[in-house]
Design an enzyme around this catalytic site. Sequence first.
Site, mmCIF file in Angstrom:
data_model
loop_
_atom_site.group_PDB
_atom_site.id
_atom_site.type_symbol
_atom_site.label_atom_id
_atom_site.label_comp_id
_atom_site.label_asym_id
_atom_site.label_seq_id
_atom_site.Cartn_x
_atom_site.Cartn_y
_atom_site.Cartn_z
ATOM 1 N N ASP A 354 -2.028 4.304 -7.995
ATOM 2 C CA ASP A 354 -1.707 5.366 -7.033
ATOM 3 C C ASP A 354 -1.191 6.568 -7.824
ATOM 4 O O ASP A 354 -1.118 6.534 -9.056
ATOM 5 C CB ASP A 354 -0.687 4.870 -5.989
ATOM 6 C CG ASP A 354 -0.874 5.582 -4.643
ATOM 7 O OD1 ASP A 354 -0.722 6.815 -4.596
ATOM 8 O OD2 ASP A 354 -1.192 4.906 -3.645
ATOM 9 N N VAL A 407 -8.251 5.834 -1.190
ATOM 10 C CA VAL A 407 -7.328 6.982 -1.240
ATOM 11 C C VAL A 407 -7.516 7.768 0.056
ATOM 12 O O VAL A 407 -8.256 7.351 0.947
ATOM 13 C CB VAL A 407 -7.581 7.867 -2.493
ATOM 14 C CG1 VAL A 407 -7.340 7.049 -3.766
ATOM 15 C CG2 VAL A 407 -8.979 8.453 -2.495
ATOM 16 N N LYS A 414 -11.571 11.955 -3.114
ATOM 17 C CA LYS A 414 -12.388 10.777 -3.437
ATOM 18 C C LYS A 414 -13.270 11.077 -4.656
ATOM 19 O O LYS A 414 -13.396 10.245 -5.551
ATOM 20 C CB LYS A 414 -13.224 10.341 -2.234
ATOM 21 C CG LYS A 414 -12.350 9.648 -1.143
ATOM 22 C CD LYS A 414 -13.174 8.912 -0.123
ATOM 23 C CE LYS A 414 -12.393 8.443 1.094
ATOM 24 N NZ LYS A 414 -11.418 7.398 0.882
ATOM 25 N N HIS A 457 -16.286 -1.555 3.477
ATOM 26 C CA HIS A 457 -15.412 -1.080 4.553
ATOM 27 C C HIS A 457 -14.611 -2.228 5.162
ATOM 28 O O HIS A 457 -15.172 -3.122 5.794
ATOM 29 C CB HIS A 457 -16.293 -0.404 5.622
ATOM 30 C CG HIS A 457 -15.525 0.173 6.761
ATOM 31 N ND1 HIS A 457 -16.030 0.258 8.031
ATOM 32 C CD2 HIS A 457 -14.283 0.686 6.829
ATOM 33 C CE1 HIS A 457 -15.132 0.803 8.826
ATOM 34 N NE2 HIS A 457 -14.066 1.068 8.124
HETATM 35 P P1 NAD Z 1 -2.943 5.665 3.364
HETATM 36 O O1 NAD Z 1 -2.565 7.053 3.578
HETATM 37 O O2 NAD Z 1 -2.063 4.580 3.892
HETATM 38 O O3 NAD Z 1 -3.118 5.384 1.801
HETATM 39 C C1 NAD Z 1 -3.769 6.228 0.930
HETATM 40 C C2 NAD Z 1 -3.144 6.027 -0.435
HETATM 41 O O4 NAD Z 1 -3.921 6.735 -1.389
HETATM 42 C C3 NAD Z 1 -1.715 6.571 -0.534
HETATM 43 O O5 NAD Z 1 -0.861 5.595 -1.066
HETATM 44 C C4 NAD Z 1 -1.865 7.748 -1.457
HETATM 45 O O6 NAD Z 1 -0.709 7.980 -2.257
HETATM 46 C C5 NAD Z 1 -3.041 7.318 -2.308
HETATM 47 N N1 NAD Z 1 -3.692 8.442 -2.950
HETATM 48 C C6 NAD Z 1 -3.965 9.655 -2.436
HETATM 49 N N2 NAD Z 1 -4.570 10.414 -3.362
HETATM 50 C C7 NAD Z 1 -4.690 9.664 -4.486
HETATM 51 C C8 NAD Z 1 -5.214 9.895 -5.760
HETATM 52 N N3 NAD Z 1 -5.746 11.057 -6.088
HETATM 53 N N4 NAD Z 1 -5.181 8.895 -6.659
HETATM 54 C C9 NAD Z 1 -4.640 7.703 -6.335
HETATM 55 N N5 NAD Z 1 -4.101 7.433 -5.133
HETATM 56 C C10 NAD Z 1 -4.131 8.409 -4.217
HETATM 57 O O7 NAD Z 1 -4.413 5.513 3.940
HETATM 58 P P2 NAD Z 1 -5.195 4.199 4.375
HETATM 59 O O8 NAD Z 1 -5.015 3.987 5.816
HETATM 60 O O9 NAD Z 1 -4.897 3.100 3.420
HETATM 61 O O10 NAD Z 1 -6.710 4.668 4.194
HETATM 62 C C11 NAD Z 1 -7.283 4.788 2.942
HETATM 63 C C12 NAD Z 1 -8.780 4.880 3.061
HETATM 64 O O11 NAD Z 1 -9.251 3.757 3.798
HETATM 65 C C13 NAD Z 1 -9.293 6.085 3.814
HETATM 66 O O12 NAD Z 1 -10.499 6.491 3.240
HETATM 67 C C14 NAD Z 1 -9.500 5.572 5.210
HETATM 68 O O13 NAD Z 1 -10.458 6.319 5.909
HETATM 69 C C15 NAD Z 1 -10.000 4.195 4.915
HETATM 70 N N6 NAD Z 1 -9.822 3.218 5.997
HETATM 71 C C16 NAD Z 1 -8.679 3.184 6.722
HETATM 72 C C17 NAD Z 1 -8.534 2.241 7.730
HETATM 73 C C18 NAD Z 1 -7.262 2.159 8.519
HETATM 74 O O14 NAD Z 1 -7.260 1.478 9.566
HETATM 75 N N7 NAD Z 1 -6.187 2.757 8.084
HETATM 76 C C19 NAD Z 1 -9.581 1.335 7.995
HETATM 77 C C20 NAD Z 1 -10.729 1.385 7.214
HETATM 78 C C21 NAD Z 1 -10.848 2.333 6.225
#
Ligand code: NAD
Length: 724
Positions: A354, A407, A414, A457
Amino acid sequence: MTEQAIRQDLDADGILTLTIDCPGLSMNVINEAVTRDLAAAVERLKTDPAVKGAVLASAKSSGFVAGADLKGMNFSAAAGGDGKSREAQIYDAVCGLNLLLRSLETCGKPVAAAVNGLALGGGLEIVLACHYRVVADNPKITLGLPEVLVGLLPGAGGTQRLPRLMGVQPALMFLLQGKNMSPQEALGLGVVQAVVPAGEVLETARAWVKANPGKHVQPWDEKTFRFPGGVGHMNPAFAQTFMGATAMAHRQTMGNMNQIKAILSAVYEGSQLPMDRATRLEAKYFAKVAADPQAGNMIRTLFVSKQAAEKGARRPQGVPASPTKKLGMLGAGLMGAGIAMVSAQAGIEVVLLDTSMEAAEKGKAYTADRLKKKRMDETKAAAILDRIKPTTDYADLAGCDLIIEAVFESREIKADVTKKTEAVVGADTIFGSNTSTLPITGLAEAWTKPDNFIGIHFFSPVEKMPLVEIIVGKKTGPQAIAKALDYVAQIRKTPIVVNDSRGFYTSRCFGTFVQEGLALLEEGVAPAAIENVARQMGMPVGPLAVNDEVGLDLGYKVAQQTKKDLGDAYKPGPGEKVIETMMDLGRYGRKNGKGFYAYPQDGSQKHLWPELSAHFPLATNQPDPAALKERLLYRQLVECARCFAEGVLETPQDGDLGAIFGWGFAPHTGGPFSAMDTAGLAHVVETLDRLASGHGERFLPPQMLRDMAARGETFYGNAARKVA
Ligand code: NAD
């Protein structure tokens, strides 16, 4: 004549050991050969004076018997040439096994079951028909009657013998929930009489038969038999049990599951009858349930297709197995932390990266927290945690053979992490994105070899949700698909494989359910009616409740991004205004304690926000619930059909599995494609045309569906060629 499935060995003491060993199978199942050989064995037991008793055992190290051969059952067959209805044919077949087990337990000689491993469904029913039951002392062994989970009821005496052994109330719990029991639990409940070390099972069973020549009568055939806990509608405990169980079952399934009602009836009525009549009664209920398309649909999706998907039905052929050893997990947020956890639990080393050490550590702490809540043994938990290395340094990704990014949902971020990762691991490594909305083909441009880029996914919460949607971009190659599927198998989840499209398959179709709920609210339909009707049609929660859980702002952001991406081609979805109003009101859902529901500070139950009608006034004429149900259902069906027509989905199996396990589509239907086949595609097209003329072109069926309907085709009839 098929090969022998049960071997008979008579020893010097006159004990006949019947060893079940289904030829060519890794696990014993009840099929024609087993039934035939068991019938021969029972006949010998009854007629051969040299035989003093018998022991039933298994030759397979995989367990005793896993249940009926569901794959071999032809539930979709039409009535046979003998003029009998399907229900009557099934009744005859089920009665055959039922009567056979009844003759086993009334053969006049003692019979013991030596259970070396799992005994499920029909496997446990054979065991229950034995006079003595001993099982190996291994907590991993599962005993149970899981038929309910695939739309059936136990049909070989299970609904009658289990209550007679443990009482109606505990038996209903196992029968209605399909819950397994461990050997020790089974011992406590009287399902088995002994639990002994694995190596002593057979000997213990033999010794019992030898020592008990006169113990060949089941308790329920004794004149003095008293039903544990009592039975009969005059018995207050019995009556109360059924009142409670019926209400609870209805609350959970909304009366949609045929087998639930049948189990309740078979136990209620059967427990008040002598065993011979009770088993026939069970066969009658079994036949009724099994002859209905619901059972066939549920078995196909929840058992056959699920197993096939997990065994690699969609894995490209000829690509060598490539299990993941070291996973690079980019992003340690909600999803990254969950993915790290399930991977480490599967024995995979995880580098959890992270932007700050604090965030990475927090991601790892998620696993520690969950394992503690699960009360996992400390040494085991420590070993899992040891496999997760939190970091901010890309250099630590060296040696990772699979990368998954989770992320923030931003193309720029991304692309940035994708490039930084490639600089360390090289473009030959497989890179998976967990994006929920951004097309994979576009994201793949940031990786030099887009054939190694794929969508993986997950669903939230990762450790609980069983599905993983694998998304194949335009340039994704077979290596990436195989790697992703091998990884999903390692973490023991169910995969579906879909092609790239906005929202892929699951988010896109699930979104239509949510949007239709919003459209209804906008039209002035009572919010409680929307929510209740959705639950009645078999969805786990209503569209407003689910919107609150996901977060209303998320849907808003996705709509904004889509608007930006599509420009003039963007068509606002129904209900978009509702979300805008809710945004203006600062109501984001459960996350800020304010959404379509109110979440009282005192922790009491959430309830629909009473002021909703001030912002979305109720229409004077409220539609009929059936009309609401039709809209919520058909809006999903048409989108699923479109995904098939557009090639996002290649098989109806993927579509049905993804719907049930991804967004909780009514499981009793077997999934949207099974539901459409069962309704008949001509009927589906006709309904969609009617809905389109009343509510808009979002209901218009795709041409492919019209063509299929005109040709009298079905999804499964047509798509069968595409799957292994
Ligand atoms: P989140 O905000 O909880 O977590 C994202 C994490 O990425 C954070 O800890 C952040 O610090 C980290 N991050 C951001 N920029 C970064 C970088 N440059 N390098 C390294 N780390 C970085 O989000 P989430 O809910 O875990 O979602 C993450 C991804 O998963 C998204 O693409 C989202 O669309 C996808 N997703 C989410 C869900 C859901 O239900 N939340 C379901 C399926 C897919």
